[in-house]
Write an enzyme that holds these catalytic residues in place. Structure first.
Site, PDB file in Angstrom:
ATOM      1  CE  LYS A 114      36.348  43.741  37.078  1.00 59.33           C
ATOM      2  NZ  LYS A 114      37.072  44.211  38.237  1.00 59.33           N
ATOM      3  CE  LYS A 196      40.277  47.938  32.253  1.00 59.58           C
ATOM      4  NZ  LYS A 196      40.000  48.111  33.681  1.00 59.58           N
ATOM      5  CE  LYS A 199      44.356  44.671  38.020  1.00 59.50           C
ATOM      6  NZ  LYS A 199      45.051  45.554  38.894  1.00 59.50           N
TER       7      LYS A 199
HETATM    8  P1  TYM Z   1      42.477  48.513  39.046  1.00 61.36           P
HETATM    9  O1  TYM Z   1      43.251  47.656  39.989  1.00 61.36           O
HETATM   10  O2  TYM Z   1      41.670  47.827  37.999  1.00 61.36           O
HETATM   11  O3  TYM Z   1      43.436  49.537  38.320  1.00 61.36           O
HETATM   12  C1  TYM Z   1      44.307  50.361  39.081  1.00 61.36           C
HETATM   13  C2  TYM Z   1      44.431  51.737  38.465  1.00 61.36           C
HETATM   14  O4  TYM Z   1      44.959  51.629  37.148  1.00 61.36           O
HETATM   15  C3  TYM Z   1      44.097  52.244  36.213  1.00 61.36           C
HETATM   16  N1  TYM Z   1      44.131  51.428  34.984  1.00 61.36           N
HETATM   17  C4  TYM Z   1      44.428  51.907  33.778  1.00 61.36           C
HETATM   18  N2  TYM Z   1      44.761  53.145  33.363  1.00 61.36           N
HETATM   19  C5  TYM Z   1      45.012  53.304  32.039  1.00 61.36           C
HETATM   20  N3  TYM Z   1      44.937  52.290  31.138  1.00 61.36           N
HETATM   21  C6  TYM Z   1      44.598  51.044  31.502  1.00 61.36           C
HETATM   22  N4  TYM Z   1      44.525  50.075  30.600  1.00 61.36           N
HETATM   23  C7  TYM Z   1      44.329  50.801  32.884  1.00 61.36           C
HETATM   24  N5  TYM Z   1      43.988  49.701  33.607  1.00 61.36           N
HETATM   25  C8  TYM Z   1      43.878  50.109  34.881  1.00 61.36           C
HETATM   26  C9  TYM Z   1      42.726  52.238  36.886  1.00 61.36           C
HETATM   27  O5  TYM Z   1      41.889  53.246  36.379  1.00 61.36           O
HETATM   28  C10 TYM Z   1      43.092  52.465  38.329  1.00 61.36           C
HETATM   29  O6  TYM Z   1      43.276  53.835  38.590  1.00 61.36           O
HETATM   30  N6  TYM Z   1      38.637  49.749  41.966  1.00 61.36           N
HETATM   31  C11 TYM Z   1      39.996  50.082  41.621  1.00 61.36           C
HETATM   32  C12 TYM Z   1      40.948  49.984  42.796  1.00 61.36           C
HETATM   33  C13 TYM Z   1      40.496  50.785  43.972  1.00 61.36           C
HETATM   34  C14 TYM Z   1      40.632  52.201  44.116  1.00 61.36           C
HETATM   35  C15 TYM Z   1      40.044  52.483  45.383  1.00 61.36           C
HETATM   36  C16 TYM Z   1      41.179  53.205  43.326  1.00 61.36           C
HETATM   37  C17 TYM Z   1      39.894  50.289  45.079  1.00 61.36           C
HETATM   38  N7  TYM Z   1      39.613  51.314  45.925  1.00 61.36           N
HETATM   39  C18 TYM Z   1      40.008  53.786  45.868  1.00 61.36           C
HETATM   40  C19 TYM Z   1      41.119  54.520  43.810  1.00 61.36           C
HETATM   41  C20 TYM Z   1      40.538  54.800  45.066  1.00 61.36           C
HETATM   42  C21 TYM Z   1      40.477  49.093  40.554  1.00 61.36           C
HETATM   43  O7  TYM Z   1      39.955  48.024  40.432  1.00 61.36           O
HETATM   44  O8  TYM Z   1      41.562  49.514  39.874  1.00 61.36           O
END
Ligand code: TYM
Length: 333
Positions: A114, A196, A199
């Site tokens: 990022k 991956k 978004k």
């Molecule tokens: P984020 O918002 O990028 O994604 C949310 C969840 O979706 C999963 N994910 C995917 N899984 C499979 N294939 C994909 N292409 C894909 N894109 C996203 C991510 O692994 C995630 O589980 N930092 C985290 C949000 C967060 C969080 C937390 C999660 C903040 N605090 C505490 C767990 C516990 C994030 O940016 O996820």
């Protein structure tokens, strides 16, 4: 009561990757693990590590809340809340930052990726993001944290910080385990299946968003990158494109790769993609209908109020306990 916790950033529309890799899993778990208390949240503080327009952010927070419920999260079984409405997350983050090292944060691959893309400079928030994630988690003492594969490194750091703080302050945190689905933990981009589905990918064609209309869903699948071999076979190393489509097929239908391969023996990409387009559409259609009913309802606010209150109750006790162990302020208990 044991606990499970997870969150998603409201940075854009939820896409099929986030849905299949995480939300669908939460829904399964809430039914499979009734003895656990669930905390699922909207990680809005994480979303501002890269600047967002105010109106856009508010809209995305609400949309994500409605989508969680529309996808099947049951507010009777899950505490659904917005991260910034629970101030203890930020308080906890500060203390954890004082127990995390620059070197370990510099090693985070998501930060490196990022940071490279920031034209106007990298914020301290983006750098320290994993300590906020550790705070989000450790404050609730969850046993399990269901996430996709891309969050594994952040979970490992969370465990390291938890162990460090436990050694210093007398076992205050549960050390959580990541819960990563066997299939679907990494759904790849439709235009570049070595990346991956994300978004933040500037190319809209790379993903399917949960609110995309039927024609777009089907078009995106139809134009998904595959290869010139033409057979329906799961081989992620050598054939990432068709393997990614098979993964999507398998997670939605619960069919094994072997069974799908058998079903499409002698059949080419065109027919397979047509079927998959229909399967994805049929999965998203009822979610979209529920979303449209929920998005402007009072019901959604009531759910988020209830979740916020329960989260604040648990989180404030924990942060006060840690502050006491650290020796901050006057003794509270
Ligand atoms: P984020 O918002 O990028 O994604 C949310 C969840 O979706 C999963 N994910 C995917 N899984 C499979 N294939 C994909 N292409 C894909 N894109 C996203 C991510 O692994 C995630 O589980 N930092 C985290 C949000 C967060 C969080 C937390 C999660 C903040 N605090 C505490 C767990 C516990 C994030 O940016 O996820």
């Amino acid at each position: 009561m044991k606990r499970i916790l997870s969150g998603i950033q409201p940075t854009g529309s939820i896409n099929l990757g986030t849905y299949l890799g995480s939300v669908k899993n939460f829904v399964k778990l809430q039914d499979k693990m009734p003895d656990y208390e669930f905390f699922i949240f909207i990680a809005d503080l994480h979303a501002i590590t890269i600047h967002k327009d105010k109106q856009f952010l508010r809209k995305k927070i609400k949309e994500l809340a409605a989508l969680y419920v529309a996808c099947g999260l049951d507010p009777e079984k899950v505490n659904l809340f917005i991260q910034s409405e629970v101030p203890a997350h930020s308080q906890m983050q500060y203390i954890l930052q004082c127990n995390a090292y620059m070197g370990e944060l510099e090693r985070m691959t998501q930060f490196k990726d990022k940071a490279k893309k920031q034209e106007k400079g990298v914020t301290v928030g983006l750098f320290s993001y994993p300590t906020l994630m550790a705070a989000d988690i450790l404050i609730y003492d969850p046993d399990y944290v269901p996430v996709g594969k891309d969050q594994k490194q952040h979970l490992e750091l969370t465990r390291d910080i938890a162990n460090r703080v436990n050694n210093k302050y007398n076992d205050i945190f549960t050390v959580p385990e990541p819960l990563i689905a066997e299939i679907g933990a990494k759904i790849q981009s439709l235009t570049d299946p070595t990346m991956k589905m994300s978004k933040s990918d500037p190319n809209d064609k790379s993903r399917i968003d949960m609110l995309d209309p039927e024609n777009i869903i089907k078009k995106r699948i139809k134009s998904a990158m595959t290869d010139s071999i033409g057979t329906i076979k799961y081989d992620p190393e050598n054939r990432p494109g068709i393997s990614n489509l098979l993964t999507i097929y398998s997670v939605i239908t619960n069919m094994s790769f072997k069974d799908i391969e058998k079903k499409y023996e002698g059949i080419g990409y065109k027919d397979f993609k047509e079927d998959l387009g229909e399967i994805v559409y049929q999965e998203l259609k009822p979610i979209q209908e529920r979303f449209n009913n929920l998005i402007n309802s009072e019901e959604l606010d009531d759910i988020l109020d209830k979740g916020r209150d329960r989260a604040n109750q648990v989180a404030s006790i924990k942060v006060n306990k840690l502050m006491d162990r650290v020796g901050l302020g006057r003794k509270r208990r």
